[in-house]
Scaffold this motif. Structure first.
Motif, PDB file in Angstrom:
ATOM      1  N   THR A 129     -18.948  28.571  -7.580  1.00  0.00           N
ATOM      2  CA  THR A 129     -18.924  28.767  -6.131  1.00  0.00           C
ATOM      3  C   THR A 129     -18.144  27.638  -5.489  1.00  0.00           C
ATOM      4  O   THR A 129     -18.477  26.460  -5.676  1.00  0.00           O
ATOM      5  CB  THR A 129     -20.348  28.822  -5.556  1.00  0.00           C
ATOM      6  OG1 THR A 129     -21.038  29.955  -6.109  1.00  0.00           O
ATOM      7  CG2 THR A 129     -20.315  28.952  -4.036  1.00  0.00           C
ATOM      8  N   ASP A 130     -17.102  27.998  -4.780  1.00  0.00           N
ATOM      9  CA  ASP A 130     -16.253  27.039  -4.066  1.00  0.00           C
ATOM     10  C   ASP A 130     -16.804  26.896  -2.646  1.00  0.00           C
ATOM     11  O   ASP A 130     -16.904  27.877  -1.915  1.00  0.00           O
ATOM     12  CB  ASP A 130     -14.824  27.572  -4.045  1.00  0.00           C
ATOM     13  CG  ASP A 130     -13.835  26.683  -3.300  1.00  0.00           C
ATOM     14  OD1 ASP A 130     -14.192  26.168  -2.226  1.00  0.00           O
ATOM     15  OD2 ASP A 130     -12.698  26.549  -3.767  1.00  0.00           O
ATOM     16  N   THR A 131     -17.135  25.667  -2.272  1.00  0.00           N
ATOM     17  CA  THR A 131     -17.729  25.443  -0.947  1.00  0.00           C
ATOM     18  C   THR A 131     -16.739  24.856   0.052  1.00  0.00           C
ATOM     19  O   THR A 131     -17.095  24.659   1.215  1.00  0.00           O
ATOM     20  CB  THR A 131     -18.932  24.492  -1.060  1.00  0.00           C
ATOM     21  OG1 THR A 131     -18.480  23.233  -1.588  1.00  0.00           O
ATOM     22  CG2 THR A 131     -20.008  25.071  -1.966  1.00  0.00           C
ATOM     23  N   THR A 132     -15.511  24.591  -0.378  1.00  0.00           N
ATOM     24  CA  THR A 132     -14.576  23.861   0.491  1.00  0.00           C
ATOM     25  C   THR A 132     -13.326  24.640   0.907  1.00  0.00           C
ATOM     26  O   THR A 132     -12.747  24.349   1.955  1.00  0.00           O
ATOM     27  CB  THR A 132     -14.126  22.563  -0.193  1.00  0.00           C
ATOM     28  OG1 THR A 132     -13.458  22.887  -1.421  1.00  0.00           O
ATOM     29  CG2 THR A 132     -15.323  21.661  -0.484  1.00  0.00           C
ATOM     30  N   THR A 133     -12.887  25.581   0.120  1.00  0.00           N
ATOM     31  CA  THR A 133     -11.648  26.300   0.440  1.00  0.00           C
ATOM     32  C   THR A 133     -11.842  27.183   1.668  1.00  0.00           C
ATOM     33  O   THR A 133     -12.797  27.961   1.746  1.00  0.00           O
ATOM     34  CB  THR A 133     -11.186  27.161  -0.750  1.00  0.00           C
ATOM     35  OG1 THR A 133     -10.899  26.303  -1.866  1.00  0.00           O
ATOM     36  CG2 THR A 133      -9.937  27.953  -0.410  1.00  0.00           C
ATOM     37  N   THR A 134     -10.912  27.064   2.605  1.00  0.00           N
ATOM     38  CA  THR A 134     -10.951  27.868   3.828  1.00  0.00           C
ATOM     39  C   THR A 134      -9.634  28.628   3.980  1.00  0.00           C
ATOM     40  O   THR A 134      -8.630  28.303   3.333  1.00  0.00           O
ATOM     41  CB  THR A 134     -11.156  26.978   5.064  1.00  0.00           C
ATOM     42  OG1 THR A 134     -10.074  26.036   5.146  1.00  0.00           O
ATOM     43  CG2 THR A 134     -12.491  26.237   4.993  1.00  0.00           C
ATOM     44  N   LEU A 135      -9.640  29.604   4.861  1.00  0.00           N
ATOM     45  CA  LEU A 135      -8.446  30.432   5.048  1.00  0.00           C
ATOM     46  C   LEU A 135      -7.300  29.674   5.703  1.00  0.00           C
ATOM     47  O   LEU A 135      -6.142  30.077   5.568  1.00  0.00           O
ATOM     48  CB  LEU A 135      -8.784  31.675   5.883  1.00  0.00           C
ATOM     49  CG  LEU A 135      -9.697  32.695   5.200  1.00  0.00           C
ATOM     50  CD1 LEU A 135      -9.972  33.871   6.139  1.00  0.00           C
ATOM     51  CD2 LEU A 135      -9.092  33.197   3.896  1.00  0.00           C
ATOM     52  N   ASP A 136      -7.613  28.604   6.417  1.00  0.00           N
ATOM     53  CA  ASP A 136      -6.549  27.828   7.063  1.00  0.00           C
ATOM     54  C   ASP A 136      -6.270  26.515   6.344  1.00  0.00           C
ATOM     55  O   ASP A 136      -5.575  25.648   6.868  1.00  0.00           O
ATOM     56  CB  ASP A 136      -6.896  27.565   8.534  1.00  0.00           C
ATOM     57  CG  ASP A 136      -8.203  26.787   8.691  1.00  0.00           C
ATOM     58  OD1 ASP A 136      -8.879  26.534   7.671  1.00  0.00           O
ATOM     59  OD2 ASP A 136      -8.545  26.449   9.842  1.00  0.00           O
ATOM     60  N   GLY A 137      -6.782  26.364   5.113  1.00  0.00           N
ATOM     61  CA  GLY A 137      -6.599  25.121   4.371  1.00  0.00           C
ATOM     62  C   GLY A 137      -5.263  25.052   3.657  1.00  0.00           C
ATOM     63  O   GLY A 137      -4.563  26.059   3.466  1.00  0.00           O
ATOM     64  N   ALA A 138      -4.907  23.850   3.242  1.00  0.00           N
ATOM     65  CA  ALA A 138      -3.627  23.622   2.565  1.00  0.00           C
ATOM     66  C   ALA A 138      -3.582  24.305   1.200  1.00  0.00           C
ATOM     67  O   ALA A 138      -2.512  24.753   0.753  1.00  0.00           O
ATOM     68  CB  ALA A 138      -3.396  22.116   2.409  1.00  0.00           C
ATOM     69  N   GLU A 139      -4.728  24.389   0.531  1.00  0.00           N
ATOM     70  CA  GLU A 139      -4.751  24.922  -0.832  1.00  0.00           C
ATOM     71  C   GLU A 139      -4.375  26.408  -0.874  1.00  0.00           C
ATOM     72  O   GLU A 139      -3.539  26.825  -1.672  1.00  0.00           O
ATOM     73  CB  GLU A 139      -6.139  24.710  -1.462  1.00  0.00           C
ATOM     74  CG  GLU A 139      -6.496  23.247  -1.705  1.00  0.00           C
ATOM     75  CD  GLU A 139      -6.871  22.520  -0.414  1.00  0.00           C
ATOM     76  OE1 GLU A 139      -6.639  21.297  -0.338  1.00  0.00           O
ATOM     77  OE2 GLU A 139      -7.385  23.189   0.529  1.00  0.00           O
ATOM     78  N   ILE A 140      -4.978  27.199   0.010  1.00  0.00           N
ATOM     79  CA  ILE A 140      -4.607  28.613   0.055  1.00  0.00           C
ATOM     80  C   ILE A 140      -3.205  28.772   0.641  1.00  0.00           C
ATOM     81  O   ILE A 140      -2.460  29.695   0.294  1.00  0.00           O
ATOM     82  CB  ILE A 140      -5.642  29.437   0.847  1.00  0.00           C
ATOM     83  CG1 ILE A 140      -5.481  30.929   0.544  1.00  0.00           C
ATOM     84  CG2 ILE A 140      -5.538  29.182   2.346  1.00  0.00           C
ATOM     85  CD1 ILE A 140      -6.587  31.798   1.150  1.00  0.00           C
ATOM     86  N   GLY A 141      -2.812  27.832   1.489  1.00  0.00           N
ATOM     87  CA  GLY A 141      -1.474  27.863   2.069  1.00  0.00           C
ATOM     88  C   GLY A 141      -0.375  27.750   1.029  1.00  0.00           C
ATOM     89  O   GLY A 141       0.720  28.303   1.204  1.00  0.00           O
TER      90      GLY A 141
END
Length: 421
Positions: free
Chosen positions: A281-293
């Protein structure tokens, strides 16, 4: 008997009328006869060339109503795919949504029935193939022989480099790990990826399930699926996107598609989804974060053949289901907001991370969420996944429509390099 003057006058009037009528009639008949005689004489005296011209005159062409031009068929890959899928049965469409595995040392004929009778449209070449390009090519050619001449197989493998390189031996370079690739310039990486892609092409592979686009945001050793195995580029999100794009472009230069993975990233979990359902379970990745970007930039700029979905769960996006089963992540973010309309493939649906889902529902849940291609890493999962997809499509017209859309995306991908005709 004597005739009175008035009676005499009436008789005279009648006689005059009769005489007048007879004279007018005679005049009309005379004029008609004269007209006929004149016309006959004119024809007899006409010049020979005038008669000939009149006799040989070409009749006027019939008048035709102008019609609008018939619409031309859409010859784009997508247009061809739509027509091909429209001609398929439901079972044929379902088959295009399944990628069955062939392990090193297995006879290709073990998949013959799945391909020819159950219409499986893709194969994953998996395991430790150590005999070089010629050996792999023998297997891929055999597999392709079971498919229709007009609809060949997507032939994929995991050829990332480092610890994840399934194909080795004569003809295959030993690829550096992704973290070593991250130390190259993007030009160097693109050139190297084109070489590695050319070797895959020689072996009959047309899609490489790479590169890993996760950005590790925790201690590397604790990040079991990526950081601990040096499967990431070892860079920040911006560097990851630049190097990921270079890898995708290099593969394309060699005629091989690439699949960026594992959307929206496995760089912040501890458990390896292949082997455990704990710590994923990932608790930090968000839709506006750099990682998904980083994924979004590569998808927009390099246009990979596929996007592979993670089997982890993303609490800040959709904490209810793994990403591969999340309509919020696939249909909502990836397709809706980002506009990606290409093939969405799952990570292996035989993995431990989704072992709590009945095998016959794995493909169903992927397609329900907006995914297309069920990647399978164990042979005994192939039939149940096919059965589940077929049963749901037969019972649910709305789901059958999703199967049609997914099959069209897969077939569009096949038409692009000429796998379908």
């Amino acid at each position: 008997m004597s005739i009175t003057p008035s009676e005499r006058e009436r008789r005279t009037t009648r006689v005059l009328r009769i005489v007048a009528f007879m004279m007018v009639t005679a005049l009309v008949v005379t004029m008609a006869l004269l007209g006929l005689i004149w016309q006959h004489n004119r024809q007899q005296s006409a010049p020979i060339d005038e008669k000939s011209s009149a006799a040989s005159a070409t009749p006027a062409a019939p008048v035709t109503l102008e019609r609008s031009a018939a619409p031309q068929p859409d010859t784009s890959p997508e247009g061809k795919a739509r027509r091909a899928v429209a001609a398929m049965s439901v079972e044929e469409r379902v088959g295009q949504l399944v990628m069955a595995p062939l392990f090193a040392g297995s006879d290709p004929s073990t998949l013959a029935d799945f391909i020819s009778s159950r219409h499986v449209g893709s194969v994953l070449i998996i395991g430790n193939w150590t005999d070089g390009t010629a050996s792999v090519r023998t297997a891929t050619d055999a597999l392709q022989s079971y498919a229709s001449e007009n609809n060949k197989l997507i032939m994929a493998t995991d050829q990332e480099g480092g610890l994840v390189q399934h194909l080795t031996g004569p003809g295959f370079d030993t690829m550096p790990s992704a973290i070593e690739q991250g130390s190259m310039t993007t030009d160097q990486l693109r050139q190297s990826a084109a070489v590695w892609g050319g070797q895959l092409n020689q072996a009959g592979i047309n899609v490489d399930l790479a590169p890993v686009m996760g950005t590790v945001t925790v201690d590397r050793a604790s990040n079991a699926p990526i950081g601990a195995l040096s499967r990431d580029f070892g860079l920040d999100a911006n560097g990851t996107s630049e190097h990921g794009a270079a890898f995708v472009q290099g593969m394309r230069d060699a005629g091989v598609g690439a699949a960026v993975k594992h959307y929206p990233g496995l760089g912040a979990v501890t458990g390896n989804t292949d082997f455990t359902a704990d710590g994923i379970t990932d608790t930090t990745t968000t839709l506006d974060g750099a990682e998904i970007g980083a994924f979004h930039r590569v998808i927009a700029d390099a246009q990979p053949a596929m996007v592979m979905m993670s089997l982890a769960t993303y609490q800040a996006i959709d904490g209810s289901v793994p990403a591969a089963f999340s309509s919020a992540i696939i249909d909502g973010e990836l397709r809706g907001k980002q506009g990606y309309q290409g093939v969405v493939i799952s990570d292996s649906l035989s993995a431990a991370a989704v072992s709590g889902t009945p095998a016959d529902q794995l493909g169903v849940r992927l397609v329900e969420a907006g995914g297309d291609l069920a990647c399978i890493g164990a042979n005994d999962y192939v039939a149940p996944i096919l059965d589940g997809l077929n049963a749901r499509a037969a019972a649910d017209p709305a789901f059958a429509a999703k199967v049609t859309r997914s099959a069209t995306r897969v077939m569009t991908l096949k038409y692009q390099p000429g796998l379908a005709k």
